[in-house]
Design a protein around this motif. Structure first.
Motif, mmCIF file in Angstrom:
data_model
loop_
_atom_site.group_PDB
_atom_site.id
_atom_site.type_symbol
_atom_site.label_atom_id
_atom_site.label_comp_id
_atom_site.label_asym_id
_atom_site.label_seq_id
_atom_site.Cartn_x
_atom_site.Cartn_y
_atom_site.Cartn_z
ATOM 1 N N ALA A 132 0.848 -1.189 0.000
ATOM 2 C CA ALA A 132 0.000 0.000 0.000
ATOM 3 C C ALA A 132 0.882 1.237 0.000
ATOM 4 N N GLY A 133 0.419 2.278 -0.711
ATOM 5 C CA GLY A 133 1.180 3.520 -0.773
ATOM 6 C C GLY A 133 0.692 4.506 0.277
ATOM 7 N N ILE A 134 1.535 4.807 1.224
ATOM 8 C CA ILE A 134 1.180 5.714 2.325
ATOM 9 C C ILE A 134 1.989 6.997 2.214
ATOM 10 N N ASN A 135 1.347 8.141 2.404
ATOM 11 C CA ASN A 135 2.053 9.416 2.457
ATOM 12 C C ASN A 135 2.816 9.482 3.777
ATOM 13 N N VAL A 136 4.097 9.217 3.711
ATOM 14 C CA VAL A 136 4.902 9.102 4.925
ATOM 15 C C VAL A 136 4.945 10.422 5.700
ATOM 16 N N ASN A 137 4.903 11.554 4.998
ATOM 17 C CA ASN A 137 4.939 12.839 5.698
ATOM 18 C C ASN A 137 3.768 13.019 6.649
ATOM 19 N N GLN A 138 2.626 12.332 6.348
ATOM 20 C CA GLN A 138 1.488 12.454 7.259
ATOM 21 C C GLN A 138 1.776 11.788 8.604
ATOM 22 N N LEU A 139 2.670 10.804 8.584
ATOM 23 C CA LEU A 139 3.068 10.198 9.850
ATOM 24 C C LEU A 139 3.804 11.201 10.737
ATOM 25 N N VAL A 140 4.502 12.118 10.089
ATOM 26 C CA VAL A 140 5.296 13.102 10.831
ATOM 27 C C VAL A 140 4.512 14.388 11.068
ATOM 28 N N TYR A 141 4.166 15.081 9.973
ATOM 29 C CA TYR A 141 3.528 16.384 10.114
ATOM 30 C C TYR A 141 2.128 16.305 10.735
ATOM 31 N N ALA A 142 1.408 15.207 10.482
ATOM 32 C CA ALA A 142 0.054 15.073 11.045
ATOM 33 C C ALA A 142 0.035 14.145 12.258
ATOM 34 N N GLU A 143 1.187 13.587 12.605
ATOM 35 C CA GLU A 143 1.300 12.670 13.744
ATOM 36 C C GLU A 143 0.249 11.574 13.706
ATOM 37 N N LYS A 144 0.036 11.019 12.500
ATOM 38 C CA LYS A 144 -0.883 9.895 12.379
ATOM 39 C C LYS A 144 -0.189 8.600 12.811
ATOM 40 N N THR A 145 -0.998 7.640 13.219
ATOM 41 C CA THR A 145 -0.498 6.320 13.592
ATOM 42 C C THR A 145 -1.092 5.278 12.662
#
Length: 370
Positions: free
Chosen positions: A295-308
């Motif tokens: 699956a293609g995940i926007n990795v920046n959302q893990l950082v800038y949006a603090e998603k889990t």
């Protein structure tokens, strides 16, 4: 030695063959179970279609309930006549995963799942030619009689209907557990569930049971709206009619949800579930994908949006404890089971049962024996 009627998969992408097999008696630390009901679950369909390769021939089935017919030497937790639910990821009780409350990750259960054998490396099924037949997840509930490790059964109240016990064994514990254990959804939270099959519907009802304020069900099959709302969904999005991510955000003031769950097992809805989570939110994947899926995940959302982003197996539950706990929740009126069962089939119609599952015609169906 005993004989039993079983559904044997000899080759992926071929129908299962209904035939009489020989079931070897339980060895030390093993039990023999007379199955009374077995769930028609999508996880087995992955093996049938070849998405998850397994050595064949094999007897599938991992969700079910039955009665102990015989016990091997050293068995102490159950005896003949006990009613039990099979555990499709048996655990040793001693390793680091078991000791840390993660029994589904135990190497013992993992090895049985991928080798199709008992812990001693052997099988307990034979066909008419004397060929060895593999086990699925250590339990093979698509055989009317199955030998499995003692660690793969949980004793339950004999007054509890076995067909209801079968539903709890996989779909219910995985879905409800994903909410309560994996995500730890808090009261008043917003939730989106991508996929309204057997697991997804139980994620929805798990969210209802913990008092989520908004439960958004997402599926491409319009007819599943009725089941989703019955389980507790407050909204339904038909993903075949537009962008479900935007639809989720429209229902949440443009923010997205606190928690999103993927219960299908496809890369696209995993990506959509992750994208539908708001800043600081959590996406939990419970669907089983093809072995080579990415699956293609926007990795920046893990950082800038603090998603889990996290996964869950068996609902991150402790089956030996939580299966009986779920029975209690049903008996107290908190957990719905009757509403989940759409159809029942005899073993001889198991291939038709999986065709109906693929078409999205059932919430949950069972193979039942008299």
């Amino acid at each position: 030695m005993s004989t039993a009627l079983a559904a044997v998969l000899y080759e992926s992408n071929r129908p299962m063959v209904i035939e009489e097999v020989t079931v070897l008696p339980p060895q030390a630390g093993e039990v023999m179970v007379r199955m009374k009901a077995a769930g028609v679950c999508h996880s087995d369909l992955h093996v049938i279609k070849g998405d998850l390769p397994m050595p064949c021939p094999i007897i599938l089935g991992h969700e079910g309930a039955g009665v102990v017919e015989a016990v091997g030497p050293g068995v102490t937790s159950v005896q003949e006549g006990d009613h039990v639910i099979p555990i499709w990821r048996a655990s040793c009780g001693r390793c680091e995963y078991c000791m840390n409350g993660k029994p589904a990750l135990c190497d013992m259960g993992t090895a049985m799942r991928f080798t199709g054998t008992m812990p001693d490396g052997q099988t307990r099924f034979r066909n008419a030619r004397g060929d060895s037949i593999r086990h699925y997840a250590g339990v093979s509930t698509f055989s009317s009689l199955s030998t499995m490790p003692e660690a793969a059964v949980v004793k339950i109240d004999p007054d509890f209907p076995l067909w209801k016990a079968a539903l709890i064994g996989c779909g219910v514990i995985t879905g409800v557990g994903a909410v309560t254990y994996a995500a730890q959804v808090r009261p008043g939270a917003t939730v989106a569930v991508f996929g309204c099959g057997g697991i997804g519907l139980n994620i929805i009802q798990g969210a209802r049971m913990v008092s989520a304020a908004q439960i958004i069900a997402v599926d491409s099959v319009a007819s599943k709206e009725t089941w989703a709302c019955q389980m507790g969904a407050t909204h339904f999005i038909n993903s075949s009619q537009g962008d479900p991510v935007q639809a989720v955000k429209d229902l949440t003031g443009g923010k997205g949800v606190d928690y999103a769950f993927e219960a299908i097992g496809l890369p696209k809805p995993i990506e959509q579930a992750f994208d539908s989570v708001k800043k600081g939110g959590t996406c939990v994947v419970s669907g089983i994908c093809r072995a080579d899926a990415r699956a293609g995940i926007n990795v920046n959302q893990l950082v800038y949006a603090e998603k889990t982003l996290k996964g869950t197996l068996y609902g991150s539950a402790r089956p030996r404890v939580d299966l009986t706990h779920l029975i209690g929740l049903h008996q107290s009126g908190h957990l719905m089971l009757d509403e989940l069962l759409t159809r029942t089939y005899p073993l001889e119609q198991i291939n038709e049962a999986y065709e109906s599952l693929e078409r999205g015609e059932v919430a949950r169906s069972l193979i039942v024996w008299d």
